[in-house]
Design a protein around this motif. Sequence first.
Motif, PDB file in Angstrom:
ATOM      1  N   MET A 123       0.903  -1.137  -0.055  1.00 28.56           N
ATOM      2  CA  MET A 123       0.126   0.041  -0.094  1.00 28.56           C
ATOM      3  C   MET A 123       0.798   1.143  -0.030  1.00 28.56           C
ATOM      4  N   THR A 124       1.874   1.216   0.682  1.00 26.78           N
ATOM      5  CA  THR A 124       2.892   2.146   0.833  1.00 26.78           C
ATOM      6  C   THR A 124       3.418   2.842  -0.387  1.00 26.78           C
ATOM      7  N   ILE A 125       4.010   1.658  -0.979  1.00 33.54           N
ATOM      8  CA  ILE A 125       4.827   1.724  -2.113  1.00 33.54           C
ATOM      9  C   ILE A 125       3.738   2.281  -3.366  1.00 33.54           C
ATOM     10  N   ALA A 126       2.533   1.737  -3.523  1.00 37.58           N
ATOM     11  CA  ALA A 126       1.556   2.217  -4.462  1.00 37.58           C
ATOM     12  C   ALA A 126       1.358   3.526  -4.269  1.00 37.58           C
ATOM     13  N   VAL A 127       0.947   4.138  -3.052  1.00 38.15           N
ATOM     14  CA  VAL A 127       0.881   5.534  -2.981  1.00 38.15           C
ATOM     15  C   VAL A 127       1.889   6.586  -3.136  1.00 38.15           C
ATOM     16  N   LEU A 128       2.840   6.114  -2.922  1.00 39.27           N
ATOM     17  CA  LEU A 128       4.305   6.876  -3.008  1.00 39.27           C
ATOM     18  C   LEU A 128       4.295   6.933  -4.436  1.00 39.27           C
ATOM     19  N   ALA A 129       4.061   5.851  -5.331  1.00 34.91           N
ATOM     20  CA  ALA A 129       4.285   5.705  -6.807  1.00 34.91           C
ATOM     21  C   ALA A 129       3.401   6.725  -7.437  1.00 34.91           C
ATOM     22  N   MET A 130       2.028   6.405  -6.638  1.00 35.50           N
ATOM     23  CA  MET A 130       1.110   7.488  -7.175  1.00 35.50           C
ATOM     24  C   MET A 130       1.258   9.074  -7.114  1.00 35.50           C
ATOM     25  N   VAL A 131       2.077   9.340  -5.911  1.00 34.83           N
ATOM     26  CA  VAL A 131       2.042  10.721  -5.872  1.00 34.83           C
ATOM     27  C   VAL A 131       3.336  11.019  -6.814  1.00 34.83           C
ATOM     28  N   ILE A 132       4.246  10.438  -6.917  1.00 36.87           N
ATOM     29  CA  ILE A 132       5.388  10.821  -7.866  1.00 36.87           C
ATOM     30  C   ILE A 132       4.858  10.763  -9.394  1.00 36.87           C
ATOM     31  N   THR A 133       4.205   9.900  -9.619  1.00 39.04           N
ATOM     32  CA  THR A 133       3.650   9.915 -11.070  1.00 39.04           C
ATOM     33  C   THR A 133       2.710  10.995 -11.317  1.00 39.04           C
ATOM     34  N   ALA A 134       1.971  11.272 -10.260  1.00 44.03           N
ATOM     35  CA  ALA A 134       1.028  12.509 -10.326  1.00 44.03           C
ATOM     36  C   ALA A 134       1.946  13.819 -10.700  1.00 44.03           C
ATOM     37  N   ILE A 135       2.885  13.744  -9.892  1.00 48.00           N
ATOM     38  CA  ILE A 135       3.933  15.224  -9.812  1.00 48.00           C
ATOM     39  C   ILE A 135       4.529  15.125 -11.422  1.00 48.00           C
ATOM     40  N   LEU A 136       4.789  13.973 -11.471  1.00 50.74           N
ATOM     41  CA  LEU A 136       5.363  13.791 -13.256  1.00 50.74           C
ATOM     42  C   LEU A 136       4.502  14.281 -14.200  1.00 50.74           C
ATOM     43  N   GLY A 137       3.124  13.814 -13.688  1.00 50.61           N
ATOM     44  CA  GLY A 137       2.028  14.207 -14.733  1.00 50.61           C
ATOM     45  C   GLY A 137       1.884  15.626 -14.909  1.00 50.61           C
ATOM     46  N   LEU A 138       2.126  16.459 -13.883  1.00 51.73           N
ATOM     47  CA  LEU A 138       2.179  17.941 -14.021  1.00 51.73           C
ATOM     48  C   LEU A 138       3.125  18.454 -14.965  1.00 51.73           C
ATOM     49  N   PHE A 139       3.894  17.892 -15.138  1.00 52.17           N
ATOM     50  CA  PHE A 139       5.066  18.322 -16.160  1.00 52.17           C
ATOM     51  C   PHE A 139       4.770  17.954 -17.457  1.00 52.17           C
ATOM     52  N   VAL A 140       4.089  16.625 -17.477  1.00 52.62           N
ATOM     53  CA  VAL A 140       3.409  15.932 -18.816  1.00 52.62           C
ATOM     54  C   VAL A 140       2.581  17.052 -19.303  1.00 52.62           C
ATOM     55  N   ASN A 141       1.493  17.457 -18.472  1.00 55.66           N
ATOM     56  CA  ASN A 141       0.508  18.582 -18.799  1.00 55.66           C
ATOM     57  C   ASN A 141       1.048  19.890 -19.378  1.00 55.66           C
ATOM     58  N   ARG A 142       2.089  20.383 -18.773  1.00 54.82           N
ATOM     59  CA  ARG A 142       2.756  21.481 -19.227  1.00 54.82           C
ATOM     60  C   ARG A 142       3.327  21.216 -20.397  1.00 54.82           C
ATOM     61  N   TYR A 143       3.907  20.275 -20.790  1.00 58.03           N
ATOM     62  CA  TYR A 143       4.613  19.890 -22.214  1.00 58.03           C
ATOM     63  C   TYR A 143       3.406  20.053 -23.087  1.00 58.03           C
ATOM     64  N   VAL A 144       2.380  19.350 -22.906  1.00 57.52           N
ATOM     65  CA  VAL A 144       1.276  18.936 -23.769  1.00 57.52           C
ATOM     66  C   VAL A 144       0.720  20.308 -24.150  1.00 57.52           C
ATOM     67  N   LYS A 145       0.335  21.216 -23.330  1.00 57.74           N
ATOM     68  CA  LYS A 145      -0.147  22.568 -23.377  1.00 57.74           C
ATOM     69  C   LYS A 145       0.632  23.339 -24.113  1.00 57.74           C
ATOM     70  N   ARG A 146       2.314  23.377 -24.131  1.00 59.32           N
ATOM     71  CA  ARG A 146       3.199  24.254 -24.572  1.00 59.32           C
ATOM     72  C   ARG A 146       3.160  23.711 -26.178  1.00 59.32           C
ATOM     73  N   LYS A 147       3.130  22.368 -26.288  1.00 65.36           N
ATOM     74  CA  LYS A 147       3.319  21.742 -27.699  1.00 65.36           C
ATOM     75  C   LYS A 147       1.891  22.175 -28.438  1.00 65.36           C
TER      76      LYS A 147
END
Length: 160
Positions: A121-145
């Motif tokens: 459970m801890t690993i899944a939640v931690l991985a979710m938080v990390i991928t969500a933060i990375l997702g914000l950068f993906v969103n910025r990239y998509v909006k810019r492109k």
Amino acid sequence: MNRYRFLYAYWLIPLWLLFLGVQQILVHRGAMDTYKNGDTYIAEITDFDLKQMGAQSNGYVDIRFEADGKVIQRRLSLSVQTAQKLMEAPNIPIRYQKGARQEIVLYPTYEIQRDTSFYNMTIAVLAMVITAILGLFVNRYVKRKSATPDDEKFNIDRID
């Protein structure tokens, strides 16, 4: 439609990790509930198998016990750590709670099961938080492109 919009599918990864985290929370709480509120029985081990293949090792145990005048038989999957505690025993104490999320908890392996579900459970939640933060950068990239026109337009020049 801009081809970069497909990168929004990245958000399926954090959603899947959220699902795994919630599922492990339910497993963890279900095992704890059965351990605290279930009835104690002695189960007979009818079959035991442990597979050790290179990088993965797992197995199962078939148990049989009598509860409320009915004979109950179940096959439970095991990791190597839990299997080692059950290898030599013909009978094992269990906790059983009919209708619970986790109906059967094996006494000898309860702590390992509880800790494993907590770590998962801890690993899944931690991985979710990390991928969500990375997702914000993906969103910025998509909006810019998406804001800039495509550079790769296909032009046909006719030469006569």
